[in-house]
Design an enzyme around this catalytic site. Structure first.
Site, PDB file in Angstrom:
ATOM      1  N   TYR A  48       0.810  -1.317  -0.073  1.00  0.00           N
ATOM      2  CA  TYR A  48       0.097   0.005  -0.090  1.00  0.00           C
ATOM      3  C   TYR A  48       0.863   1.084  -0.193  1.00  0.00           C
ATOM      4  CZ  TYR A  48      -2.903   3.851   1.430  1.00  0.00           C
ATOM      5  OH  TYR A  48      -3.510   4.933   1.598  1.00  0.00           O
ATOM      6  N   GLY A  64      -5.843   5.520  -0.377  1.00  0.00           N
ATOM      7  CA  GLY A  64      -6.927   5.591   0.319  1.00  0.00           C
ATOM      8  C   GLY A  64      -8.088   4.524  -0.445  1.00  0.00           C
ATOM      9  N   HIS A  86      -3.422  17.178  -3.238  1.00  0.00           N
ATOM     10  CA  HIS A  86      -3.788  17.570  -1.780  1.00  0.00           C
ATOM     11  C   HIS A  86      -3.554  18.705  -1.233  1.00  0.00           C
ATOM     12  CE1 HIS A  86      -3.782  12.839  -1.980  1.00  0.00           C
ATOM     13  NE2 HIS A  86      -3.800  12.713  -0.438  1.00  0.00           N
ATOM     14  N   ASN A 113       1.594  12.497   4.972  1.00  0.00           N
ATOM     15  CA  ASN A 113       1.042  11.471   6.045  1.00  0.00           C
ATOM     16  C   ASN A 113       1.674  12.183   7.427  1.00  0.00           C
ATOM     17  OD1 ASN A 113      -0.583   9.263   6.671  1.00  0.00           O
ATOM     18  ND2 ASN A 113       0.391   7.882   5.241  1.00  0.00           N
ATOM     19  N   ARG A 141     -10.418  33.452  46.220  1.00  0.00           N
ATOM     20  CA  ARG A 141      -9.616  32.571  46.944  1.00  0.00           C
ATOM     21  C   ARG A 141      -9.390  31.116  46.291  1.00  0.00           C
ATOM     22  NH1 ARG A 141     -14.227  29.491  49.251  1.00  0.00           N
ATOM     23  NH2 ARG A 141     -16.293  30.665  49.004  1.00  0.00           N
TER      24      ARG A 141
END
Length: 510
Positions: free
Chosen positions: A57, A64, A87, A196, A282
């Site tokens: 892959y 994807g 991208h 990535n 406080r």
């Protein structure tokens, strides 16, 4: 000013402080021989897979939802180039130079683990961007956790897009040529490696950690000033009481407050004037302390992420005995949650500061002139700056809504759970800016309240903070244009040297 110390990466993981040193202060970044050896080993595995025609892959397949498409020959280089171009589709305002530098630094840190498989020359090109001051123009919006921001960085390496260089916005090709650098020709997996991982959310959160750490120290200083101006009851900060709340942040804030208020004649003269103060006065140790603990948690998460190998697939082993594993290390849940939690803490710091400063301007509870001006009525005094603080605190409540619990489906059902960590980091940055201005307003108001307690001596630290502001902003005796005063106080809060000067007066802040 001395040059920042070189950051050497490779024998141990990068830390968030080192990312800040590179991104914000210009520290040189250099990889060790061990890091280069890991990078080259992983690349040799990728080359072996291509040579053998194996299916893996992102190396020999599409990405994807297109992971079933098998590539060959020139398609490997084409895929890497096309990945960056397709991208690089972010939108919105461009990130600052330091934000983009932080992202690049975190990307290099990821590759230094030697589990990605990109070519050495790609890492060298990224280092050259940092060294030569070439900063790609990266739109801030469009990331669900990764991809778009680093794609805009990546196309600059190809000579595509725009960069900031020598004080100008120029085509990337012009800047590369001006520095004697050639556009890259990518190979198998290079494009995927560039887009990535989690460098964007991680880099942005590193800068946010630096800002949050500074503002949390200022919150103690300014909160102590408000406590003193409102004649708070110091018994609430008794070390024996604080010790019964053993959270680390509470202990540190309690110690800071006592040191800042030491020697105050105002506090000493106020003992016993009321049974107890309002909670915004406080509970400073408990609220500020809880926020400090969230900062510490976020810092641990970010440092762990910098030590992680975030790519898909990851490359393991040697060229003779290797595995290529598809997994989900680039999922940014840890950093996204850390950024969201820190945004909640920042909203709380701003929220309690707004409550304190509201009491400073309200004569019903302050014991001071209305709106901190000696002739109220003809003068509105500090009335409307409280409105400004309230508006900013309200916006921070919106920014405190977690991004990580949102979810969308992308890439044809392949990516059906997303961290939205980049959104978390970006909104954290906006929340910090708002918080800084709220604290600046409280600083102005607390210092103005001090004018009505003179000539009593103030605390060692609070008095130093009051004197520091008065060097830039005069006391307020009649209405004047207030926006420049807020800006001046905000700039003081940005300056770590100013904070360190005040801290030095009390032996340091914890």
């Amino acid at each position: 000013m001395s040059l920042p110390e070189k950051v050497l990466l490779g024998d141990s993981p990068l830390t968030w402080r080192q990312v800040v040193a590179v991104a914000r202060h210009g520290a040189p970044l250099e990889l060790t021989q061990a890091a280069w050896a890991r990078i080259e080993n992983a690349r040799a595995i990728v080359d072996r897979i291509v040579e053998r025609g194996e299916r893996a892959y992102g190396i020999s397949t599409g990405l994807g939802a297109l992971s079933e498409v098998v590539l060959s020959g020139e398609q490997f280089a084409m895929l890497s180039r096309n990945t960056l171009l397709s991208h690089a589709c972010g939108v919105g305002p461009v990130l600052s130079i330091e934000q983009t530098r932080a992202i690049i630094c975190c990307a290099i840190a990821n590759y230094s683990h030697g589990r990605s498989g990109l070519q050495r020359k790609v890492v060298e090109a990224l280092l050259a961007l940092l060294e030569r001051g070439i900063t790609p123009r990266v739109p801030s919006q469009g990331s669900v956790g990764y991809l778009t921001h680093m794609a805009h960085v990546g196309i600059a390496l190809l000579g595509v897009g725009e960069v900031e260089w020598r004080g100008r916005v120029v085509p990337a090709a012009e800047a590369l040529a001006g520095e004697g650098l050639a556009p890259l020709r990518l190979g198998a997996k290079d494009g995927l490696c560039l887009v990535n991982g989690l460098p964007c959310m991680t880099g942005l959160t590193c800068l946010a950690l630096d800002d949050a750490e500074r503002l949390l120290h200022w919150a103690d200083v300014i909160g102590a000033m408000s406590f003193e101006a409102l004649r708070g009851q110091i018994a609430a900060f008794d070390p024996a009481i604080i010790a019964l709340k053993p959270h680390p942040g509470v202990q540190r804030v309690g110690a800071n407050l006592l040191a800042l208020l030491a020697g105050s004649e105002v506090v000493a003269a106020s003992r016993g004037i009321r049974t107890q103060d309002a909670l915004s006065i406080r509970s400073i140790p408990q609220v500020h302390g809880a926020c400090r603990d969230q900062l510490a948690h976020a810092a641990r998460q970010v440092d762990a992420e910098l030590a992680a190998a975030n790519d898909n697939p990851l490359v393991l082993g040697t060229p003779d005995d290797y595995r290529v594993v598809s997994q989900a290390n680039p999922h940014g849940e840890s950093v996204a949650m850390a950024a969201d939690l820190l945004a909640i803490a920042v909203a709380e710091i701003g929220g309690i500061a707004e409550r304190r400063l509201d009491r400073l301007v309200n004569p019903l509870v302050s014991g001071l002139p209305a709106f901190l001006v000696s002739q109220p009525g003809v003068n509105s005094g500090m009335m409307i700056v409280q409105y400004v603080a309230a508006a900013l605190a309200g916006e921070n409540r919106q920014l405190a809504q977690p991004a990580v619990v949102d979810n969308f489906v992308t890439s044809g059902l392949q990516e059906d759970h997303l961290s939205l960590g980049t959104s978390a980091a970006l909104k954290l940055g906006r929340a910090l800016e708002n918080c800084q201005r709220i604290l600046a307003i409280e600083y102005l108001l607390a210092a103005q309240a001090f004018e009505f307690h003179r000539p009593s001596a103030f605390g060692s630290g609070t008095g130093a903070a009051w004197e520091t502001l008065r060097e830039r902003v005069p006391a307020y005796d009649q209405d004047r244009w207030l926006a420049p005063d807020i800006d001046a106080a905000t700039e003081l809060l940005r300056d770590r040297a100013v904070l360190e000067g005040i801290a030095a007066r009390i032996g340091g802040l914890q």
